[in-house]
Design a protein around this motif. Structure first.
Motif, PDB file in Angstrom:
ATOM      1  N   PRO A  80       0.740  -1.138  -0.019  1.00 37.45           N
ATOM      2  CA  PRO A  80      -0.048  -0.034   0.116  1.00 37.45           C
ATOM      3  C   PRO A  80       0.772   1.242   0.073  1.00 37.45           C
ATOM      4  O   PRO A  80       0.186   2.233  -0.253  1.00 37.45           O
ATOM      5  N   ASN A  81       2.191   1.332   0.333  1.00 40.35           N
ATOM      6  CA  ASN A  81       2.938   2.588   0.492  1.00 40.35           C
ATOM      7  C   ASN A  81       3.909   2.561  -0.907  1.00 40.35           C
ATOM      8  O   ASN A  81       4.654   3.509  -0.685  1.00 40.35           O
ATOM      9  N   LEU A  82       3.608   1.730  -1.889  1.00 39.24           N
ATOM     10  CA  LEU A  82       4.562   1.759  -2.777  1.00 39.24           C
ATOM     11  C   LEU A  82       4.287   2.913  -3.845  1.00 39.24           C
ATOM     12  O   LEU A  82       5.308   3.902  -4.144  1.00 39.24           O
ATOM     13  N   ILE A  83       2.872   3.136  -4.199  1.00 40.54           N
ATOM     14  CA  ILE A  83       2.700   4.162  -5.114  1.00 40.54           C
ATOM     15  C   ILE A  83       1.934   5.337  -4.251  1.00 40.54           C
ATOM     16  O   ILE A  83       0.595   5.069  -4.014  1.00 40.54           O
ATOM     17  N   LYS A  84       2.605   6.427  -3.873  1.00 46.77           N
ATOM     18  CA  LYS A  84       2.059   7.400  -3.026  1.00 46.77           C
ATOM     19  C   LYS A  84       1.254   8.124  -3.900  1.00 46.77           C
ATOM     20  O   LYS A  84       1.689   9.227  -4.492  1.00 46.77           O
ATOM     21  N   LYS A  85      -0.239   8.308  -3.664  1.00 48.23           N
ATOM     22  CA  LYS A  85      -1.110   9.088  -4.456  1.00 48.23           C
ATOM     23  C   LYS A  85      -0.839  10.811  -4.102  1.00 48.23           C
ATOM     24  O   LYS A  85      -1.070  11.406  -5.087  1.00 48.23           O
ATOM     25  N   ASP A  86      -0.242  11.068  -2.946  1.00 50.12           N
ATOM     26  CA  ASP A  86       0.129  12.480  -2.723  1.00 50.12           C
ATOM     27  C   ASP A  86       1.168  13.059  -3.604  1.00 50.12           C
ATOM     28  O   ASP A  86       1.469  14.250  -3.873  1.00 50.12           O
ATOM     29  N   LEU A  87       1.987  11.870  -4.255  1.00 50.01           N
ATOM     30  CA  LEU A  87       2.975  12.495  -5.092  1.00 50.01           C
ATOM     31  C   LEU A  87       2.742  12.470  -6.528  1.00 50.01           C
ATOM     32  O   LEU A  87       3.860  12.760  -7.311  1.00 50.01           O
ATOM     33  N   ARG A  88       1.589  12.200  -7.051  1.00 47.22           N
ATOM     34  CA  ARG A  88       1.167  12.254  -8.317  1.00 47.22           C
ATOM     35  C   ARG A  88       1.481  13.703  -9.132  1.00 47.22           C
ATOM     36  O   ARG A  88       1.762  13.746 -10.099  1.00 47.22           O
ATOM     37  N   ILE A  89       1.498  14.567  -8.444  1.00 50.45           N
ATOM     38  CA  ILE A  89       1.766  15.885  -8.919  1.00 50.45           C
ATOM     39  C   ILE A  89       3.129  16.026  -9.310  1.00 50.45           C
ATOM     40  O   ILE A  89       3.596  16.700 -10.334  1.00 50.45           O
ATOM     41  N   TYR A  90       4.031  15.045  -8.761  1.00 51.44           N
ATOM     42  CA  TYR A  90       5.484  15.142  -9.186  1.00 51.44           C
ATOM     43  C   TYR A  90       5.757  14.189 -10.383  1.00 51.44           C
ATOM     44  O   TYR A  90       6.290  14.041 -11.440  1.00 51.44           O
ATOM     45  N   TYR A  91       4.867  13.020 -10.261  1.00 53.20           N
ATOM     46  CA  TYR A  91       4.893  11.987 -11.346  1.00 53.20           C
ATOM     47  C   TYR A  91       4.373  12.436 -12.704  1.00 53.20           C
ATOM     48  O   TYR A  91       5.043  11.930 -13.756  1.00 53.20           O
ATOM     49  N   ILE A  92       3.443  13.297 -12.730  1.00 58.77           N
ATOM     50  CA  ILE A  92       2.899  13.818 -13.854  1.00 58.77           C
ATOM     51  C   ILE A  92       4.088  14.448 -15.023  1.00 58.77           C
ATOM     52  O   ILE A  92       4.161  14.178 -16.016  1.00 58.77           O
ATOM     53  N   PRO A  93       4.542  15.632 -14.279  1.00 58.14           N
ATOM     54  CA  PRO A  93       5.493  16.314 -15.158  1.00 58.14           C
ATOM     55  C   PRO A  93       6.754  15.309 -15.519  1.00 58.14           C
ATOM     56  O   PRO A  93       7.375  15.444 -16.706  1.00 58.14           O
ATOM     57  N   ALA A  94       7.420  14.358 -14.510  1.00 53.49           N
ATOM     58  CA  ALA A  94       8.252  13.498 -14.796  1.00 53.49           C
ATOM     59  C   ALA A  94       7.539  12.564 -16.026  1.00 53.49           C
ATOM     60  O   ALA A  94       8.551  12.075 -16.875  1.00 53.49           O
ATOM     61  N   GLY A  95       6.570  12.173 -15.863  1.00 53.49           N
ATOM     62  CA  GLY A  95       5.952  11.340 -16.987  1.00 53.49           C
ATOM     63  C   GLY A  95       5.869  12.230 -18.587  1.00 53.49           C
ATOM     64  O   GLY A  95       6.141  11.497 -19.268  1.00 53.49           O
ATOM     65  N   VAL A  96       5.605  13.272 -18.319  1.00 52.28           N
ATOM     66  CA  VAL A  96       5.500  14.077 -19.566  1.00 52.28           C
ATOM     67  C   VAL A  96       6.954  14.156 -20.020  1.00 52.28           C
ATOM     68  O   VAL A  96       6.992  14.025 -21.313  1.00 52.28           O
ATOM     69  N   TYR A  97       7.941  14.316 -19.237  1.00 49.82           N
ATOM     70  CA  TYR A  97       9.309  14.608 -19.878  1.00 49.82           C
ATOM     71  C   TYR A  97       9.550  13.261 -20.519  1.00 49.82           C
ATOM     72  O   TYR A  97      10.147  13.165 -21.524  1.00 49.82           O
ATOM     73  N   LEU A  98       9.416  11.935 -19.792  1.00 45.26           N
ATOM     74  CA  LEU A  98       9.606  10.881 -20.285  1.00 45.26           C
ATOM     75  C   LEU A  98       9.102  10.508 -21.683  1.00 45.26           C
ATOM     76  O   LEU A  98       9.597   9.995 -22.583  1.00 45.26           O
ATOM     77  N   LEU A  99       7.637  10.970 -21.725  1.00 46.25           N
ATOM     78  CA  LEU A  99       7.184  10.611 -23.117  1.00 46.25           C
ATOM     79  C   LEU A  99       7.554  11.349 -24.061  1.00 46.25           C
ATOM     80  O   LEU A  99       7.810  10.780 -25.113  1.00 46.25           O
ATOM     81  N   PHE A 100       8.032  12.757 -23.907  1.00 47.45           N
ATOM     82  CA  PHE A 100       8.631  13.473 -25.112  1.00 47.45           C
ATOM     83  C   PHE A 100      10.156  12.929 -25.222  1.00 47.45           C
ATOM     84  O   PHE A 100      10.558  12.993 -26.330  1.00 47.45           O
ATOM     85  N   VAL A 101      10.752  12.391 -24.326  1.00 44.74           N
ATOM     86  CA  VAL A 101      11.853  11.427 -24.733  1.00 44.74           C
ATOM     87  C   VAL A 101      11.806  10.428 -25.722  1.00 44.74           C
ATOM     88  O   VAL A 101      12.589  10.519 -26.735  1.00 44.74           O
ATOM     89  N   ILE A 102      10.732   9.758 -25.466  1.00 45.31           N
ATOM     90  CA  ILE A 102      10.255   8.607 -26.371  1.00 45.31           C
ATOM     91  C   ILE A 102      10.064   9.085 -27.860  1.00 45.31           C
ATOM     92  O   ILE A 102      10.590   8.608 -28.853  1.00 45.31           O
ATOM     93  N   VAL A 103       9.134  10.052 -27.718  1.00 50.18           N
ATOM     94  CA  VAL A 103       8.705  10.649 -29.020  1.00 50.18           C
ATOM     95  C   VAL A 103       9.717  11.124 -29.904  1.00 50.18           C
ATOM     96  O   VAL A 103       9.739  10.894 -30.978  1.00 50.18           O
ATOM     97  N   SER A 104      10.848  11.924 -29.121  1.00 50.28           N
ATOM     98  CA  SER A 104      11.868  12.456 -29.905  1.00 50.28           C
ATOM     99  C   SER A 104      12.717  11.378 -30.342  1.00 50.28           C
ATOM    100  O   SER A 104      13.375  11.852 -31.481  1.00 50.28           O
ATOM    101  N   THR A 105      12.672  10.363 -29.740  1.00 50.82           N
ATOM    102  CA  THR A 105      13.655   9.412 -30.300  1.00 50.82           C
ATOM    103  C   THR A 105      12.881   8.406 -31.433  1.00 50.82           C
ATOM    104  O   THR A 105      13.712   8.521 -32.281  1.00 50.82           O
ATOM    105  N   VAL A 106      11.836   8.493 -31.263  1.00 53.69           N
ATOM    106  CA  VAL A 106      10.848   7.795 -32.536  1.00 53.69           C
ATOM    107  C   VAL A 106      11.134   8.603 -33.899  1.00 53.69           C
ATOM    108  O   VAL A 106      11.183   7.928 -34.947  1.00 53.69           O
ATOM    109  N   PHE A 107      11.172   9.898 -33.661  1.00 48.77           N
ATOM    110  CA  PHE A 107      11.019  10.512 -34.907  1.00 48.77           C
ATOM    111  C   PHE A 107      12.310  11.373 -35.026  1.00 48.77           C
ATOM    112  O   PHE A 107      12.598  12.137 -35.983  1.00 48.77           O
ATOM    113  N   SER A 108      13.612  10.839 -34.494  1.00 51.70           N
ATOM    114  CA  SER A 108      14.667  11.500 -34.654  1.00 51.70           C
ATOM    115  C   SER A 108      15.369  11.024 -35.854  1.00 51.70           C
ATOM    116  O   SER A 108      15.144   9.846 -36.472  1.00 51.70           O
ATOM    117  N   LYS A 109      15.962  11.792 -36.533  1.00 50.68           N
ATOM    118  CA  LYS A 109      16.841  11.559 -37.842  1.00 50.68           C
ATOM    119  C   LYS A 109      17.997  10.624 -37.642  1.00 50.68           C
ATOM    120  O   LYS A 109      18.328   9.824 -38.409  1.00 50.68           O
TER     121      LYS A 109
END
Length: 627
Positions: A80-109
């Motif tokens: 129950p202590n593994l995913i802390k719901k109170d910290l989702r505010i941090y996980y969202i921008p971290a996830g957005v960053y990771l998403l754009f790392v992946i997409v930038s790689t996919v479309f990289s020349k």
């Protein structure tokens, strides 16, 4: 029904322990053959001999993979202590960053570079993803003070070893220059080349195991403020003694690495620390003052040992700042051409012209033979030695020229050297072409620049790099060029600008922007940078709220403010340094640790507030009733 809490044991933190203590210490040769884009954008060598990044990256991925497995196992166990719901505010921008790392790689020349990373750096998609996983898993696994102690202890042990290696380097005993050190960093099959290794740094300079003095600066901009804070705040006498020794080692490395970026980051961290503890400064002022005086003594001592070099480096910061804000500098964007010997290169068909500060040399290819003319287009008598391809011009005005012509593989080439001017031309019956130092044909196209006009040498040529990098941002507003692809898009053909910025080295490879924020914006896009800034901003804002009002009467708050200023130190140095695999994993674990500590402290404060209200209202569930 409430799920029972699953105890997190010390061995669950083994990957963290290894990443903090072992990974930064890895120095081992990897020989990587370069082909395709790797060769095209490298410095002309056909192999990359990497000592400091490749294997660090490999083991980082291994231990991060173990964390993924541990996380999935505990997720399956319904911790129950593994995913802390109170910290989702941090996980969202971290996830957005990771998403754009992946997409930038996919479309990289240049997907190969985006996936594996550029030579000597190796910060491709896997490594960048590992950083985010380290942040997430640190917040997931850390929920108690004993967890904090495990991570902190591992970090201090690793930092002490790194700092000790750096200390000996400063006084002239470099581990890696010894036979024992070479046996550690060079595989047995390559030991025969051990005597051919040339070390970039001599004594009175520290690079430890972190590749470059700048990255020691980024590392120590975290570790010195952290150890300093613990020395000042923690009351236990034996702990203070230990931290005093460690702080001195960190201070020597912080100052002795001669990294101006690290110095700026460390000073910024100490200022923030002073502001944070202002409420309790009267209680700790003696330790703060003593620590500050010892640091100053270290500065003076290291400056004496280095014959004034430390002071010179620090003073240069103020000179650069003064120069940057001064209105007396030449604002002409072409002013740098007045300071370099090479003025222009012109090519038209089978005719070429090289214009220098003192004369012009014209050359023509006629019937596979080169003829030469002077500034006034008058023929210059020349001789050609067929045995070595050497061309001698009989005009005394051209006595400083070294000219060679002949076959290089399948190409007929003409090489022209005069001092710092080093040019290579491809000679074909249909026309002459300019070649780079790798034998690749290119043209001197106009180079976009922004700012730093006439001040390109600021910050060890950072002014030049930034002025040529900022115009590239218009193409990375949404997606970046791809992780670690900076070198492929920087205008490497700007040989005139490089000759000025790098004191004559017109073929200098620019493979990094020397700014973490610019690095992210170009490689993975400005949206990804915005996501990171939100993540950092959320943590810094929460920390300011907690620590400027804290009494620092418990270990968690003492470590928490130390981690807070360590993060400030790294982010401050990051304005002048890049992310590298030698240092970045430590930062991301510390960021996760800082978020976790803040979360624990906030919950404790909320619990205290609830208990106080219960006592005040006489809650029947509370034995301490008010009659």
């Amino acid at each position: 029904m409430k799920t029972a809490e699953i105890e997190m044991k010390w061995y669950h933190f083994l990957p963290h322990i290894f990443i903090l203590t072992i990974v930064p210490l890895i120095v081992h040769l990897n020989v990587m053959p370069l082909t395709g884009a790797y060769f095209d954008f490298w410095n002309g060598d056909k192999n990359n001999l990497d000592f400091f990044s490749y294997y660090k990256g490999i083991w980082l991925l291994v231990f991060t993979g173990l964390l993924v497995i541990m996380f999935l196992v505990r997720l399956f166990q319904s911790d129950p202590n593994l995913i802390k719901k109170d910290l989702r505010i941090y996980y969202i921008p971290a996830g957005v960053y990771l998403l754009f790392v992946i997409v930038s790689t996919v479309f990289s020349k240049y997907q190969n570079i985006s996936i594996s990373g550029f030579p000597d750096r190796y910060e491709g998609i896997y490594i960048l993803a590992a950083y985010i996983f380290l942040f997430f898993f640190t917040t997931a696994f850390t929920s108690k003070e004993k967890h904090v102690k495990i991570i902190l202890g591992s970090l201090i042990i690793g930092a002490t070893i790194i700092g000790s290696i750096g200390l000996f380097q400063y006084i002239g005993y470099d581990l890696w220059k010894s036979d024992f050190g070479k046996s550690l960093m060079i595989p047995s099959k390559y030991l025969k080349i051990s005597n051919d290794i040339r070390f970039q740094f001599d004594k009175h300079t520290i690079y430890a195991t972190l590749y470059h003095t700048d990255y020691v600066g980024s590392y120590m901009a975290m570790l010195f403020p952290l150890s300093f804070a613990l020395l000042v705040l923690v009351k236990n006498k034996w702990f203070k003694v230990g931290m005093a020794i460690i702080t001195v080692i960190m201070a020597i490395n912080w100052l002795g690495c001669n990294s101006r970026a690290g110095f700026v980051g460390g000073v910024l961290a100490l200022i923030v620390f002073l502001i944070s503890i202002n409420k309790v400064l009267t209680r700790h002022w003696k330790y703060f003052a003593v620590g500050l005086m010892v640091t100053i003594a270290m500065f003076l001592g290291l400056n004496q040992i280095s014959h004034g070099y430390v002071n010179t480096r620090v003073a240069s910061i103020f000179r650069d700042v003064k120069s940057l804000i001064s209105s007396n500098g030449n604002s002409n964007s072409q002013s740098y051409k007045d300071s370099i010997p090479l003025k222009d290169i012109k090519i038209s068909g089978t005719k070429g012209t090289v214009v220098t500060a003192t004369e012009t040399l014209n050359f023509k290819l006629i019937n596979n033979q080169l003829t030469f003319e002077d500034t006034n287009n008058k023929p210059i008598e020349s001789s050609y030695d067929t045995s070595n391809g050497k061309i001698t011009l009989k005009d005394p005005a051209y006595k400083d020229y070294s000219l060679l012509a002949g076959k290089d593989g399948n190409q007929y080439v003409f090489k022209l050297d005069k001092g710092d001017i080093k040019l290579l031309f491809d000679l074909k019956p249909q026309g002459i072409s300019l070649m780079d130092n790798k034998g690749k044909i290119f043209t001197l196209e106009p180079v976009e620049s922004w700012g730093f006009n006439g001040k390109e040498k600021l910050g060890s040529s950072r002014g030049y790099i930034w002025s040529r990098s900022i115009p590239l941002l218009k193409n990375t507003i949404l997606l970046g060029y791809g992780p670690d692809t900076f070198a492929a898009y920087f205008p490497q053909h700007d040989i005139l600008g490089k000759m000025y910025a790098y004191n004559g080295d017109m073929w200098q490879l620019v493979d990094k922007p020397h700014d973490l924020y610019l690095q992210v914006a170009l490689n993975t896009g400005m949206v990804s940078l915005l996501a990171l800034l939100v993540l950092f901003g959320l943590y810094l804002f929460k920390s300011i709220k907690i620590y400027t009002k804290n009494e620092y009467d418990n270990f968690l708050s003492q470590v928490g403010v130390g981690v807070f200023i360590a993060i400030v130190g790294y982010l401050g140095a990051a304005f002048f340094n890049d992310s590298v695999v030698s240092v970045a994993p430590v930062f991301w674990i510390l960021l996760g640790l800082g978020v976790s500590i803040n979360h624990i402290i906030s919950n404790q404060n909320a619990s205290k507030g609830t208990n106080f209200q219960n006592r005040k209202l006489g809650n029947p569930g509370n034995p301490a009733k008010i009659k």
